[in-house]
Design a protein around this motif. Structure first.
Motif, PDB file in Angstrom:
ATOM      1  N   ASN A  91      77.004 129.248  15.366  1.00 26.18           N
ATOM      2  CA  ASN A  91      76.529 128.249  16.317  1.00 26.18           C
ATOM      3  C   ASN A  91      77.579 127.163  16.509  1.00 26.18           C
ATOM      4  O   ASN A  91      77.892 126.404  15.592  1.00 26.18           O
ATOM      5  CB  ASN A  91      75.218 127.630  15.820  1.00 26.18           C
ATOM      6  CG  ASN A  91      74.090 128.627  15.804  1.00 26.18           C
ATOM      7  OD1 ASN A  91      73.976 129.454  16.708  1.00 26.18           O
ATOM      8  ND2 ASN A  91      73.260 128.578  14.766  1.00 26.18           N
ATOM      9  N   LYS A  92      78.128 127.104  17.707  1.00 26.42           N
ATOM     10  CA  LYS A  92      79.199 126.165  18.013  1.00 26.42           C
ATOM     11  C   LYS A  92      78.715 124.727  17.872  1.00 26.42           C
ATOM     12  O   LYS A  92      77.556 124.412  18.165  1.00 26.42           O
ATOM     13  CB  LYS A  92      79.706 126.419  19.434  1.00 26.42           C
ATOM     14  CG  LYS A  92      81.025 125.739  19.748  1.00 26.42           C
ATOM     15  CD  LYS A  92      81.557 126.166  21.109  1.00 26.42           C
ATOM     16  CE  LYS A  92      80.756 125.523  22.206  1.00 26.42           C
ATOM     17  NZ  LYS A  92      81.361 125.743  23.542  1.00 26.42           N
ATOM     18  N   GLY A  93      79.608 123.845  17.423  1.00 29.21           N
ATOM     19  CA  GLY A  93      79.297 122.425  17.334  1.00 29.21           C
ATOM     20  C   GLY A  93      79.336 121.764  18.699  1.00 29.21           C
ATOM     21  O   GLY A  93      79.343 122.412  19.739  1.00 29.21           O
ATOM     22  N   LYS A  94      79.423 120.426  18.695  1.00 26.17           N
ATOM     23  CA  LYS A  94      79.287 119.674  19.949  1.00 26.17           C
ATOM     24  C   LYS A  94      80.565 119.596  20.769  1.00 26.17           C
ATOM     25  O   LYS A  94      80.537 119.154  21.914  1.00 26.17           O
ATOM     26  CB  LYS A  94      78.796 118.261  19.642  1.00 26.17           C
ATOM     27  CG  LYS A  94      79.796 117.385  18.882  1.00 26.17           C
ATOM     28  CD  LYS A  94      79.220 115.990  18.660  1.00 26.17           C
ATOM     29  CE  LYS A  94      80.201 115.080  17.947  1.00 26.17           C
ATOM     30  NZ  LYS A  94      79.660 113.715  17.758  1.00 26.17           N
ATOM     31  N   TYR A  95      81.708 120.041  20.203  1.00 25.73           N
ATOM     32  CA  TYR A  95      82.974 119.922  20.914  1.00 25.73           C
ATOM     33  C   TYR A  95      83.387 121.239  21.558  1.00 25.73           C
ATOM     34  O   TYR A  95      83.163 122.319  20.995  1.00 25.73           O
ATOM     35  CB  TYR A  95      84.091 119.477  19.959  1.00 25.73           C
ATOM     36  CG  TYR A  95      83.875 118.118  19.356  1.00 25.73           C
ATOM     37  CD1 TYR A  95      84.110 116.958  20.078  1.00 25.73           C
ATOM     38  CD2 TYR A  95      83.447 117.987  18.034  1.00 25.73           C
ATOM     39  CE1 TYR A  95      83.916 115.704  19.527  1.00 25.73           C
ATOM     40  CE2 TYR A  95      83.254 116.739  17.459  1.00 25.73           C
ATOM     41  CZ  TYR A  95      83.482 115.603  18.212  1.00 25.73           C
ATOM     42  OH  TYR A  95      83.297 114.367  17.650  1.00 25.73           O
ATOM     43  N   GLU A  96      83.997 121.136  22.752  1.00 31.12           N
ATOM     44  CA  GLU A  96      84.700 122.280  23.321  1.00 31.12           C
ATOM     45  C   GLU A  96      85.995 122.492  22.535  1.00 31.12           C
ATOM     46  O   GLU A  96      86.487 121.580  21.860  1.00 31.12           O
ATOM     47  CB  GLU A  96      84.999 122.050  24.802  1.00 31.12           C
ATOM     48  CG  GLU A  96      83.760 121.926  25.682  1.00 31.12           C
ATOM     49  CD  GLU A  96      82.975 123.220  25.767  1.00 31.12           C
ATOM     50  OE1 GLU A  96      83.536 124.287  25.438  1.00 31.12           O
ATOM     51  OE2 GLU A  96      81.785 123.160  26.164  1.00 31.12           O
ATOM     52  N   ILE A  97      86.569 123.688  22.635  1.00 33.93           N
ATOM     53  CA  ILE A  97      87.683 124.062  21.758  1.00 33.93           C
ATOM     54  C   ILE A  97      88.918 124.397  22.586  1.00 33.93           C
ATOM     55  O   ILE A  97      88.856 125.213  23.510  1.00 33.93           O
ATOM     56  CB  ILE A  97      87.302 125.291  20.908  1.00 33.93           C
ATOM     57  CG1 ILE A  97      86.000 125.035  20.164  1.00 33.93           C
ATOM     58  CG2 ILE A  97      88.424 125.654  19.939  1.00 33.93           C
ATOM     59  CD1 ILE A  97      85.185 126.286  19.949  1.00 33.93           C
ATOM     60  N   GLY A  98      90.017 123.768  22.236  1.00 28.45           N
ATOM     61  CA  GLY A  98      91.299 124.100  22.849  1.00 28.45           C
ATOM     62  C   GLY A  98      92.154 124.914  21.897  1.00 28.45           C
ATOM     63  O   GLY A  98      91.994 124.844  20.676  1.00 28.45           O
ATOM     64  N   PHE A  99      93.067 125.688  22.462  1.00 29.37           N
ATOM     65  CA  PHE A  99      93.974 126.507  21.652  1.00 29.37           C
ATOM     66  C   PHE A  99      95.370 126.461  22.249  1.00 29.37           C
ATOM     67  O   PHE A  99      95.541 126.559  23.470  1.00 29.37           O
ATOM     68  CB  PHE A  99      93.503 127.957  21.594  1.00 29.37           C
ATOM     69  CG  PHE A  99      94.495 128.881  20.921  1.00 29.37           C
ATOM     70  CD1 PHE A  99      94.645 128.866  19.538  1.00 29.37           C
ATOM     71  CD2 PHE A  99      95.291 129.749  21.669  1.00 29.37           C
ATOM     72  CE1 PHE A  99      95.566 129.705  18.914  1.00 29.37           C
ATOM     73  CE2 PHE A  99      96.200 130.593  21.060  1.00 29.37           C
ATOM     74  CZ  PHE A  99      96.350 130.576  19.671  1.00 29.37           C
TER      75      PHE A  99
ATOM     76  N   ILE B 142      97.205 126.429  16.952  1.00 28.12           N
ATOM     77  CA  ILE B 142      96.430 125.221  16.672  1.00 28.12           C
ATOM     78  C   ILE B 142      95.162 125.201  17.520  1.00 28.12           C
ATOM     79  O   ILE B 142      95.183 125.493  18.711  1.00 28.12           O
ATOM     80  CB  ILE B 142      97.288 123.945  16.905  1.00 28.12           C
ATOM     81  CG1 ILE B 142      96.512 122.686  16.515  1.00 28.12           C
ATOM     82  CG2 ILE B 142      97.822 123.867  18.317  1.00 28.12           C
ATOM     83  CD1 ILE B 142      97.400 121.459  16.385  1.00 28.12           C
ATOM     84  N   TRP B 143      94.045 124.916  16.865  1.00 23.14           N
ATOM     85  CA  TRP B 143      92.731 124.796  17.505  1.00 23.14           C
ATOM     86  C   TRP B 143      92.286 123.346  17.390  1.00 23.14           C
ATOM     87  O   TRP B 143      92.484 122.701  16.342  1.00 23.14           O
ATOM     88  CB  TRP B 143      91.714 125.691  16.812  1.00 23.14           C
ATOM     89  CG  TRP B 143      91.944 127.160  16.975  1.00 23.14           C
ATOM     90  CD1 TRP B 143      91.296 128.012  17.822  1.00 23.14           C
ATOM     91  CD2 TRP B 143      92.870 127.993  16.250  1.00 23.14           C
ATOM     92  NE1 TRP B 143      91.762 129.299  17.687  1.00 23.14           N
ATOM     93  CE2 TRP B 143      92.733 129.319  16.721  1.00 23.14           C
ATOM     94  CE3 TRP B 143      93.822 127.736  15.260  1.00 23.14           C
ATOM     95  CZ2 TRP B 143      93.485 130.376  16.237  1.00 23.14           C
ATOM     96  CZ3 TRP B 143      94.592 128.788  14.772  1.00 23.14           C
ATOM     97  CH2 TRP B 143      94.417 130.095  15.257  1.00 23.14           C
TER      98      TRP B 143
ATOM     99  N   ALA C 215      86.740 123.731  14.689  1.00 25.71           N
ATOM    100  CA  ALA C 215      87.200 122.846  15.763  1.00 25.71           C
ATOM    101  C   ALA C 215      86.023 122.321  16.579  1.00 25.71           C
ATOM    102  O   ALA C 215      86.008 121.153  16.991  1.00 25.71           O
ATOM    103  CB  ALA C 215      88.194 123.577  16.654  1.00 25.71           C
ATOM    104  N   SER C 216      85.020 123.166  16.801  1.00 33.81           N
ATOM    105  CA  SER C 216      83.845 122.723  17.567  1.00 33.81           C
ATOM    106  C   SER C 216      83.041 121.677  16.804  1.00 33.81           C
ATOM    107  O   SER C 216      82.222 120.962  17.395  1.00 33.81           O
ATOM    108  CB  SER C 216      82.953 123.918  17.897  1.00 33.81           C
ATOM    109  OG  SER C 216      82.211 124.361  16.766  1.00 33.81           O
ATOM    110  N   ASN C 217      83.276 121.570  15.512  1.00 31.85           N
ATOM    111  CA  ASN C 217      82.587 120.580  14.673  1.00 31.85           C
ATOM    112  C   ASN C 217      83.487 119.399  14.305  1.00 31.85           C
ATOM    113  O   ASN C 217      83.220 118.687  13.337  1.00 31.85           O
ATOM    114  CB  ASN C 217      82.046 121.251  13.414  1.00 31.85           C
ATOM    115  CG  ASN C 217      80.767 122.028  13.676  1.00 31.85           C
ATOM    116  OD1 ASN C 217      79.689 121.450  13.773  1.00 31.85           O
ATOM    117  ND2 ASN C 217      80.884 123.345  13.818  1.00 31.85           N
ATOM    118  N   GLY C 218      84.556 119.212  15.065  1.00 31.46           N
ATOM    119  CA  GLY C 218      85.348 117.993  14.913  1.00 31.46           C
ATOM    120  C   GLY C 218      86.509 118.084  13.951  1.00 31.46           C
ATOM    121  O   GLY C 218      86.914 117.068  13.376  1.00 31.46           O
ATOM    122  N   PHE C 219      87.100 119.269  13.790  1.00 31.79           N
ATOM    123  CA  PHE C 219      88.293 119.436  12.967  1.00 31.79           C
ATOM    124  C   PHE C 219      89.417 120.012  13.820  1.00 31.79           C
ATOM    125  O   PHE C 219      89.175 120.680  14.826  1.00 31.79           O
ATOM    126  CB  PHE C 219      88.031 120.368  11.782  1.00 31.79           C
ATOM    127  CG  PHE C 219      87.067 119.822  10.769  1.00 31.79           C
ATOM    128  CD1 PHE C 219      87.511 119.062   9.707  1.00 31.79           C
ATOM    129  CD2 PHE C 219      85.703 120.067  10.892  1.00 31.79           C
ATOM    130  CE1 PHE C 219      86.621 118.550   8.773  1.00 31.79           C
ATOM    131  CE2 PHE C 219      84.809 119.573   9.966  1.00 31.79           C
ATOM    132  CZ  PHE C 219      85.266 118.801   8.904  1.00 31.79           C
TER     133      PHE C 219
END
Length: 509
Positions: free
Chosen positions: A29-37, A68-69, A163-167
Motif C-alpha cells: 500500500n503506497k504512502g501519501k507521496y508520489e515517487i520519482g526515479f 535514486i527514488w 519513497a512513498s512514505n517520505g524517504f
C-alpha cells in the motif's frame, strides 16, 4: 541464446518450479507521496576499472551507476510512469550490455528466464515516474547495498514503497574491484562494495532535499557484509537494515577486514532472516546446519540496540523484488507464491516501521518495533523475533565533543552538567579543552565557539592561569581588547610569572 556466467553464489538454491507473481498481488500500500526515479552514472577518479566484455587492457575511472527514488511532484507534461522493463534497461547497463536488444533480455542473464510469467512482468506498471522534480522539504535517506553482483534496482518495489512514505533511497550496483565480477565473497570484495557505499554517502550531499542528519544503510545478502564494515567506519549513520544479510552466515570474512571493530558498531540494527533451511536442502547442497541457528555478529554486539527477525515463509532469494518476480521456485522448500508475496509485504512494512522509529522518531513505530510479533498481531508460525538492548558504553571526551559539535558549541556548561550527572567518570582534560578552544578561536568563523569552550574549561578548572591566558588570546584575536585585558590580568593573578600575559598587556597599553 543465453550468456553463461560462472560466479560464486553465497546461498545456493536450485530452481525447479516456475513462480507466478505480480506487483499488484504483492499489494504494498503506497504512502501519501508520489515517487520519482532517476538513474545516472558518476565516476570515482580514485580507482580504475576495466570493462570485461571488451576483452582488452584499457582501464577507465571506476563508473558508479546511481539509482535514486524520492518523493516527487508529478508534472503531467513531462513525467512518465515507468514499467518493469524500464528498470531492466538499468540492469542491462549495469551488466555492461546496454545495447542488448530487449527480445534477448530474458534469455541473456542467468537469473532471468524466458517464461510467459516473466514476459508478463515486463509490461507491468510500477509506481515510480521519470522526469519528475524532487518534492520540497527535507527527507531521511537510505543508502542501499545490493546482493552479490546484483543491480541497483534489485529491490525496486521496496524502494518505491519507502519513497512513498517520505524517504529517499539511493543505490548502486555490486561490482568487483577491477571488473564487473567479484572474487567470491572475499574481504577484498567487501571493501570494494564498502567504498562504493562511501561514494554514495558523499553523493547525497549534492541533494538539498536530503536530511543529512538522518541516514540509514540497508542491504540484501552480500550487501549486509559490506554495510557492516561501512558502519564501523562512519559515526553519522542512524540505523542499519539487513535483509537476510550475509553477516549472519559469513562472520569469519568480516573479522579479516582491517576495519573490523565491534566497539564502533553502536547503531540501531535490525536483521531479517530467512526461514530455517530444511534438512534435505542442507544435505543435498552441502550447507552447514549452523546457518539455521548461529548468528555470531548479533551475539557479539554490545553497544547497539539489536533486533533479529525470522520470516518463516521466505527463502533467501525472496528478500528482493527480483527474487519475488523472476526467480523460479525450489519445490524442496519454498512456500506458495501467495505466502511468499504476503511475507515480502510484511518484510517491507517492518522495514518501514524500523526506519520510522530510528530516523523519524515516530511514536507508533517505536512501539511496533519494541513489541513482540504476537502483540503486533502476527502468528508465531509467520514471524519470530529476538532483541537485546545496548550496554552502556564508557562515555569519554570524544563523545562529549560530538554532542558539543551537534549544538555548535553553544550552552556547553548546561550540557556538561547533564552529562556529568549521568556519567560521573567523565574527565575533560584541561589540555584537550585548551587545544580545542584555540583551534576554534583561530578559525574566523568559529571564534565565539572557541570562547564557549574556554568558558566551559574555566568552569571545570577555575584556577588555571593557562586557560585564562588562552581565553585572552581568543578575545585578542577577535579584537575584543577589553575582555582580552581582563583575562590576561586574571591569568597574572594566578601566575604572576606568565611572561606572555605581561608582554601582551604592555602591547595593549
Amino acid at each position: 541464446m543465453r550468456l553463461i556466467i560462472l560466479s560464486t553464489i553465497l546461498l545456493f538454491q536450485v530452481w525447479t518450479v516456475k513462480g507466478q507473481t505480480s506487483l499488484k498481488a504483492i499489494n504494498l500500500n503506497k504512502g501519501k507521496y508520489e515517487i520519482g526515479f532517476r538513474h545516472y552514472t558518476e565516476t570515482d577518479s580514485t580507482r580504475t576499472y576495466r570493462i570485461h566484455n571488451e576483452f582488452n587492457n584499457q582501464v577507465i575511472n571506476r563508473p558508479i551507476s546511481i539509482s535514486i527514488w524520492y518523493p516527487t511532484k508529478i508534472e503531467k507534461n513531462n513525467s512518465q510512469q515507468l514499467t518493469v522493463l524500464d528498470y531492466l534497461e538499468v540492469l542491462k547497463e549495469e551488466e555492461e550490455w546496454k545495447n542488448l536488444p530487449n527480445y534477448f533480455l530474458l534469455d541473456w542473464f542467468p537469473y532471468l528466464s524466458n517464461t510467459p510469467e516473466n514476459k508478463a512482468h515486463l509490461s507491468e506498471k510500477v509506481d515510480a515516474f521519470s522526469n519528475s522534480t524532487f518534492l520540497d522539504g527535507k527527507f531521511p535517506v537510505i543508502v542501499y547495498a545490493p546482493s552479490y553482483q546484483s543491480s541497483s534496482i534489485e529491490n525496486f518495489a521496496l524502494f518505491e514503497y519507502l519513497a512513498s512514505n517520505g524517504f529517499i533511497v539511493i543505490s548502486s550496483p555490486s561490482r568487483g574491484t577491477d571488473t564487473r565480477w567479484l572474487e567470491g565473497g572475499t574481504t577484498k570484495d567487501i571493501e570494494t562494495q564498502s567504498r562504493d557505499i562511501q561514494f554514495l554517502l558523499k553523493e547525497i550531499y549534492k541533494y538539498k532535499n536530503i536530511d543529512l542528519n538522518k541516514i540509514a544503510l540497508m542491504g540484501f545478502s552480500f550487501g549486509g557484509l559490506s554495510n557492516t564494515i561501512t558502519i564501523m567506519k562512519h559515526k553519522n549513520i542512524s540505523a542499519i537494515v539487513s535483509l537476510d544479510g550475509t553477516e549472519r552466515y559469513n562472520y569469519g570474512v568480516l573479522k579479516k577486514s582491517p576495519y573490523f571493530d565491534l566497539d564502533k558498531f553502536n547503531t540501531p540494527y535490525i536483521h531479517f532472516a530467512q526461514k530455517e533451511i530444511p534438512e534435505e536442502v542442507l544435505t543435498s547442497d552441502k550447507i552447514s546446519a549452523e546457518l539455521n541457528y548461529k548468528f555470531q555478529l548479533y551475539d557479539s554486539l554490545q553497544y547497539s540496540n539489536a533486533y533479529s527477525y525470522r520470516f518463516h515463509d521466505l527463502s533467501h532469494s525472496y528478500f528482493s523484488t527480483f527474487g519475488i518476480l523472476f526467480a523460479n521456485r525450489d519445490k524442496r522448500q519454498d512456500k506458495s507464491d501467495a505466502k511468499i508475496m504476503a511475507s515480502y509485504r510484511l518484510l517491507s512494512e517492518h522495514t518501514l516501521q524500523f526506519l520510522n522509529a530510528t530516523l523519524k522518531n515516530d511514536k507508533y513505530a517505536r512501539k511496533f518495533i519494541e513489541n513482540s510479533p504476537e502483540n503486533n498481531g502476527f502468528a508465531k508460525d509467520l514471524i519470530s523475533k529476538k532483541m537485546k538492548q545496548a550496554n552502556t558504553r564508557k562515555f569519554d571526551y570524544k563523545d562529549f565533543n560530538d554532542l558539543a559539535f551537534t549544538q555548535d558549541y553553544q550552552d556547553l556548561i548546561p550540557l556538561y552538567k547533564r552529562i556529568i550527572s549521568k556519567y560521573p567518570e567523565l574527565e575533560l582534560q584541561e589540555g584537550m579543552l585548551n587545544t580545542l578552544g584555540l583551534r576554534l578561536s583561530f578559525n574566523p568563523k568559529k571564534i565565539k565557539q572557541g570562547v564557549n569552550v574556554f568558558l566551559l574549561a574555566l568552569h571545570i578548572y577555575p584556577k588555571s592561569a593557562n586557560l585564562y591566558d588562552s581565553l585572552a588570546e581568543a578575545y585578542l584575536h577577535n579584537k575584543d581588547f577589553k575582555n582580552a585585558i581582563f583575562n590576561y590580568k586574571k591569568s597574572l593573578e594566578l601566575n604572576p610569572e606568565n611572561q606572555n600575559a605581561i608582554d601582551r598587556l604592555k602591547q595593549l597599553k
